[in-house]
Every structure is written in structure tokens, then in C-alpha cells.
Design an enzyme around this catalytic site. Structure first.
Site, PDB file in Angstrom:
ATOM      1  N   GLY A   7       0.825  -1.206   0.000  1.00 19.71           N
ATOM      2  CA  GLY A   7       0.000   0.000   0.000  1.00 19.71           C
ATOM      3  C   GLY A   7       0.861   1.260   0.000  1.00 19.71           C
ATOM      4  O   GLY A   7       0.555   2.240  -0.680  1.00 19.71           O
ATOM      5  N   ARG A  60       7.362   1.862   1.180  1.00 12.39           N
ATOM      6  CA  ARG A  60       7.632   0.431   1.353  1.00 12.39           C
ATOM      7  C   ARG A  60       8.074  -0.178   0.018  1.00 12.39           C
ATOM      8  O   ARG A  60       8.911  -1.073  -0.026  1.00 12.39           O
ATOM      9  CB  ARG A  60       6.371  -0.272   1.850  1.00 12.39           C
ATOM     10  CG  ARG A  60       6.088  -0.009   3.307  1.00 12.39           C
ATOM     11  CD  ARG A  60       6.766  -1.100   4.104  1.00 12.39           C
ATOM     12  NE  ARG A  60       6.928  -0.740   5.494  1.00 12.39           N
ATOM     13  CZ  ARG A  60       6.171  -1.174   6.478  1.00 12.39           C
ATOM     14  NH1 ARG A  60       5.159  -1.961   6.224  1.00 12.39           N
ATOM     15  NH2 ARG A  60       6.431  -0.838   7.713  1.00 12.39           N
ATOM     16  N   ARG A 106       2.102  11.281  -8.689  1.00  9.29           N
ATOM     17  CA  ARG A 106       1.437  11.462  -7.382  1.00  9.29           C
ATOM     18  C   ARG A 106       2.224  10.864  -6.219  1.00  9.29           C
ATOM     19  O   ARG A 106       1.656  10.530  -5.168  1.00  9.29           O
ATOM     20  CB  ARG A 106       0.033  10.838  -7.384  1.00  9.29           C
ATOM     21  CG  ARG A 106      -0.929  11.591  -8.272  1.00  9.29           C
ATOM     22  CD  ARG A 106      -2.263  10.915  -8.336  1.00  9.29           C
ATOM     23  NE  ARG A 106      -3.115  11.617  -9.281  1.00  9.29           N
ATOM     24  CZ  ARG A 106      -4.240  12.267  -8.952  1.00  9.29           C
ATOM     25  NH1 ARG A 106      -4.659  12.264  -7.707  1.00  9.29           N
ATOM     26  NH2 ARG A 106      -4.941  12.883  -9.864  1.00  9.29           N
ATOM     27  N   ARG A 141      -0.440  -8.644  -3.504  1.00  8.11           N
ATOM     28  CA  ARG A 141      -0.483  -7.584  -2.494  1.00  8.11           C
ATOM     29  C   ARG A 141       0.328  -8.020  -1.290  1.00  8.11           C
ATOM     30  O   ARG A 141       0.242  -9.181  -0.848  1.00  8.11           O
ATOM     31  CB  ARG A 141      -1.941  -7.319  -2.085  1.00  8.11           C
ATOM     32  CG  ARG A 141      -2.083  -6.612  -0.768  1.00  8.11           C
ATOM     33  CD  ARG A 141      -3.430  -5.966  -0.573  1.00  8.11           C
ATOM     34  NE  ARG A 141      -3.714  -5.707   0.826  1.00  8.11           N
ATOM     35  CZ  ARG A 141      -3.095  -4.779   1.573  1.00  8.11           C
ATOM     36  NH1 ARG A 141      -2.140  -4.037   1.061  1.00  8.11           N
ATOM     37  NH2 ARG A 141      -3.411  -4.605   2.841  1.00  8.11           N
ATOM     38  N   GLY A 155       0.865  -6.610   2.581  1.00 10.11           N
ATOM     39  CA  GLY A 155       0.369  -5.549   3.449  1.00 10.11           C
ATOM     40  C   GLY A 155       0.049  -6.043   4.842  1.00 10.11           C
ATOM     41  O   GLY A 155       0.335  -7.181   5.197  1.00 10.11           O
ATOM     42  N   SER A 156      -0.563  -5.161   5.607  1.00  7.00           N
ATOM     43  CA  SER A 156      -0.885  -5.500   6.990  1.00  7.00           C
ATOM     44  C   SER A 156      -2.386  -5.728   7.128  1.00  7.00           C
ATOM     45  O   SER A 156      -3.171  -5.365   6.251  1.00  7.00           O
ATOM     46  CB  SER A 156      -0.416  -4.384   7.919  1.00  7.00           C
ATOM     47  OG  SER A 156      -1.066  -3.194   7.561  1.00  7.00           O
ATOM     48  N   GLU A 173      -8.547  -6.030   6.245  1.00 10.95           N
ATOM     49  CA  GLU A 173      -7.666  -5.065   5.584  1.00 10.95           C
ATOM     50  C   GLU A 173      -8.539  -4.294   4.602  1.00 10.95           C
ATOM     51  O   GLU A 173      -9.758  -4.318   4.749  1.00 10.95           O
ATOM     52  CB  GLU A 173      -6.436  -5.744   4.942  1.00 10.95           C
ATOM     53  CG  GLU A 173      -6.743  -6.910   4.028  1.00 10.95           C
ATOM     54  CD  GLU A 173      -7.076  -6.529   2.623  1.00 10.95           C
ATOM     55  OE1 GLU A 173      -6.148  -6.212   1.856  1.00 10.95           O
ATOM     56  OE2 GLU A 173      -8.289  -6.585   2.241  1.00 10.95           O
ATOM     57  N   MET A 174      -7.955  -3.659   3.605  1.00  8.41           N
ATOM     58  CA  MET A 174      -8.797  -2.758   2.805  1.00  8.41           C
ATOM     59  C   MET A 174      -8.589  -2.851   1.289  1.00  8.41           C
ATOM     60  O   MET A 174      -9.037  -1.953   0.564  1.00  8.41           O
ATOM     61  CB  MET A 174      -8.582  -1.308   3.273  1.00  8.41           C
ATOM     62  CG  MET A 174      -8.976  -1.095   4.726  1.00  8.41           C
ATOM     63  SD  MET A 174      -8.784   0.605   5.277  1.00  8.41           S
ATOM     64  CE  MET A 174     -10.045   1.398   4.319  1.00  8.41           C
ATOM     65  N   GLU A 175      -7.927  -3.888   0.788  1.00  6.22           N
ATOM     66  CA  GLU A 175      -7.599  -3.916  -0.641  1.00  6.22           C
ATOM     67  C   GLU A 175      -7.830  -5.227  -1.375  1.00  6.22           C
ATOM     68  O   GLU A 175      -8.075  -5.241  -2.591  1.00  6.22           O
ATOM     69  CB  GLU A 175      -6.114  -3.524  -0.852  1.00  6.22           C
ATOM     70  CG  GLU A 175      -5.765  -2.081  -0.544  1.00  6.22           C
ATOM     71  CD  GLU A 175      -5.511  -1.834   0.926  1.00  6.22           C
ATOM     72  OE1 GLU A 175      -5.379  -2.833   1.690  1.00  6.22           O
ATOM     73  OE2 GLU A 175      -5.461  -0.668   1.354  1.00  6.22           O
ATOM     74  N   SER A 188      -0.815  -6.912  11.945  1.00 11.21           N
ATOM     75  CA  SER A 188      -0.130  -5.780  12.584  1.00 11.21           C
ATOM     76  C   SER A 188      -0.860  -5.301  13.825  1.00 11.21           C
ATOM     77  O   SER A 188      -0.310  -4.567  14.633  1.00 11.21           O
ATOM     78  CB  SER A 188      -0.005  -4.623  11.592  1.00 11.21           C
ATOM     79  OG  SER A 188      -1.297  -4.169  11.239  1.00 11.21           O
ATOM     80  N   ASP A 189      -2.120  -5.693  13.950  1.00  7.18           N
ATOM     81  CA  ASP A 189      -2.887  -5.320  15.141  1.00  7.18           C
ATOM     82  C   ASP A 189      -4.019  -6.328  15.298  1.00  7.18           C
ATOM     83  O   ASP A 189      -4.285  -7.107  14.387  1.00  7.18           O
ATOM     84  CB  ASP A 189      -3.439  -3.886  15.027  1.00  7.18           C
ATOM     85  CG  ASP A 189      -4.214  -3.656  13.749  1.00  7.18           C
ATOM     86  OD1 ASP A 189      -3.593  -3.247  12.753  1.00  7.18           O
ATOM     87  OD2 ASP A 189      -5.426  -3.925  13.733  1.00  7.18           O
ATOM     88  N   ARG A 209       8.235  -4.011  12.423  1.00  7.15           N
ATOM     89  CA  ARG A 209       7.470  -3.852  11.173  1.00  7.15           C
ATOM     90  C   ARG A 209       8.321  -4.120   9.942  1.00  7.15           C
ATOM     91  O   ARG A 209       7.862  -4.740   8.986  1.00  7.15           O
ATOM     92  CB  ARG A 209       6.849  -2.451  11.091  1.00  7.15           C
ATOM     93  CG  ARG A 209       5.648  -2.374  12.003  1.00  7.15           C
ATOM     94  CD  ARG A 209       4.982  -1.020  12.032  1.00  7.15           C
ATOM     95  NE  ARG A 209       3.966  -1.063  13.070  1.00  7.15           N
ATOM     96  CZ  ARG A 209       2.654  -1.186  12.846  1.00  7.15           C
ATOM     97  NH1 ARG A 209       2.191  -1.242  11.629  1.00  7.15           N
ATOM     98  NH2 ARG A 209       1.815  -1.248  13.848  1.00  7.15           N
TER      99      ARG A 209
END
Ligand code: HPA
Length: 234
Positions: free
Chosen positions: A20, A24, A43, A87, A89-90, A179-181, A203-204, A217
Site C-alpha cells: 500500500g 515500502r 502522485r 499484495r 500488506g498488513s 484489511e482494505m484492498e 499488525s494489530d 514492522r
């Protein structure tokens, strides 16, 4: 060049890792790849192409959430012909057996809303991972001695969730993490006949409130990069 990716045709490899966070992407490319070239900075969503064990790889930031990932993955597939998209990610743990630092390999992802909802309408489509990638990633993670869970996850549209009842239903139905993706990545890969997988580190934890200490991390992220590379090329 596309609207959101400044890379020239041929600058993007067939295999793309998608963290994300664009920084990274930079760290992973500089740490794990050789002959690294910056291929996108539109961007600030950095993308790099290099080689890993002789294989060409691109590591491109996807941004946070499905609308952002959808832009990059659409362009990577349609304009650059990316064939394998992973992907890294966390995620937030949603089951008691899921611990901080564990790796989750999402076999499928439930979601309330994605950029694909306009296509599916009343259909509850179940976006799923490429099994070949998942199988190889599982062995790569096991070889590293990392506790690894395979199962369904939840791709949410909001990080600051005002619907705790939805999380409760996800937990009740065995969903491992949020997660979100991933759901939109899987939708797009299935739509265009590409391979996709989400490799996630916990991660949490939503139930225990535990969080991965910041000093851990980088190591966790590095493990995910290696798992993704081994899954793509073994
Ligand atoms: N919610 C959504 N996305 C996340 C979380 C979370 O708790 N943790 C890591 N990514």
C-alpha cells in the site's frame, strides 16, 4: 504511460508486488532487487522494476483502500499486461488463534462495497486467490517458520469503522482478519484472467488490542516480500 503510471511500455514486469505504502515499495526494491530502476513517481506513488534471482519484478505502491488499488491494478493489467499481482500488506486479526506477526494468506475476501459493486449488483460474488500462488506462498512462509493461516478475510472500506456489528459477524463466520484492498485485487485478476494473492502480516488485533511494535514492522514486511517473490517464481 497511463493516467496514473508514468512508466514506459516494457518498464513494468509481468510480476508486480503491491504494497500500500509507496515508501515500502522503495525499501523493498532497494533491499531485495538488483538493477533497480524507478519507473513511476506520478502522485508520489512510487514504482520500481528490478530483478530477483534473474526474474524481472515490479514493486508498485497501490495506496490505501480499494478505489486506489483499483486504479493501479486496472492500469497494470490493461496497459502494461501484468500477469501476476501480489499484495503485501498488513491486516487486523479477528480470531483468537490469529496472533500478531502471523502471516495470513487470503483464500477469499468478503466485502461490503468495492469498485466492482456496479458490475455484480445483487450477486454476492466471492473473489478468490490463485491457488497455485497461495500453495507456494504457504510453503515459503512455513519454511521461514512463520505461523501462517489460510482462509477468508474481510476487505473493509473504512479504517475507522462505525459498524462494529459487521466485524462481529465477520468474526462469527470465521473471517481471519481485516484489511482494505484484497477483494478488489482478486475481482480484477479474475476478470482479466491473471494470478493474484494477498500476503498479509497481522499488525494489530481487533479483539486483544495488541499491535506490532514499530521495530518489528520492517522484519515482517521483509518476510512478506520474500514469501511473495518465492510464490511468484518457485
Ligand atoms: N482495519 C483495516 N485495515 C487494517 C487494519 C484494520 O484494523 N489493520 C491493518 N489494516
Amino acid at each position: 504511460m497511463t493516467i496514473h503510471i508514468g512508466a514506459n511500455p516494457g518498464d513494468i514486469a509481468e510480476t508486480v508486488l503491491l504494497p500500500g505504502d509507496p515508501y515500502r515499495a522503495k525499501w523493498a526494491a532497494e533491499t531485495f532487487l538488483e538493477d533497480v530502476k524507478l519507473v513511476n513517481e506520478v502522485r508520489g506513488m512510487l514504482g520500481f522494476t528490478g530483478t530477483w534471482n534473474g526474474h524481472r519484478v515490479t514493486i508498485q505502491g497501490s495506496g490505501m483502500g480499494m478505489p486506489s488499488l483499483s486504479i493501479y491494478v486496472n492500469e497494470l493489467i490493461k496497459d502494461y499486461d501484468a500477469k501476476t499481482l501480489i499484495r503485501i500488506g498488513s491486516c487486523g486479526g479477528m480470531q483468537p488463534q490469529v496472533g500478531i506477526r502471523d502471516v495470513i494468506l487470503a483464500s477469499t475476501s468478503s466485502t461490503i462495497s468495492t469498485p466492482s459493486i456496479g458490475i455484480f449488483k445483487e450477486l454476492n460474488f466471492a473473489p478468490s486467490a490463485d491457488f497455485g500462488l497461495l500453495h507456494k506462498a504457504f510453503h515459503a512462509a512455513e519454511k521461514k517458520g512463520i505461523t501462517t493461516h489460510v482462509g477468508g478475510i474481510y476487505s473493509a472500506d473504512v479504517f475507522y469503522d462505525e459498524r462494529p456489528d459487521l466485524n462481529e459477524q465477520m468474526t462469527r463466520h470465521g473471517i481471519l482478519a481485516v484489511e482494505m484492498e484484497a477483494a478488489e485485487l482478486y475481482n480484477l485478476a479474475l476478470r482479466y484472467n491473471r494470478r493474484a494473492l494477498a500476503v498479509l502480516t497481522v499488525s494489530d488485533h481487533l479483539q486483544t488490542g495488541e499491535a506490532l511494535p514499530s521495530e518489528d514492522r520492517e522484519k515482517s514486511f521483509g518476510d512478506m516480500v520474500e514469501i511473495a517473490l518465492e510464490a511468484a517464481f518457485s
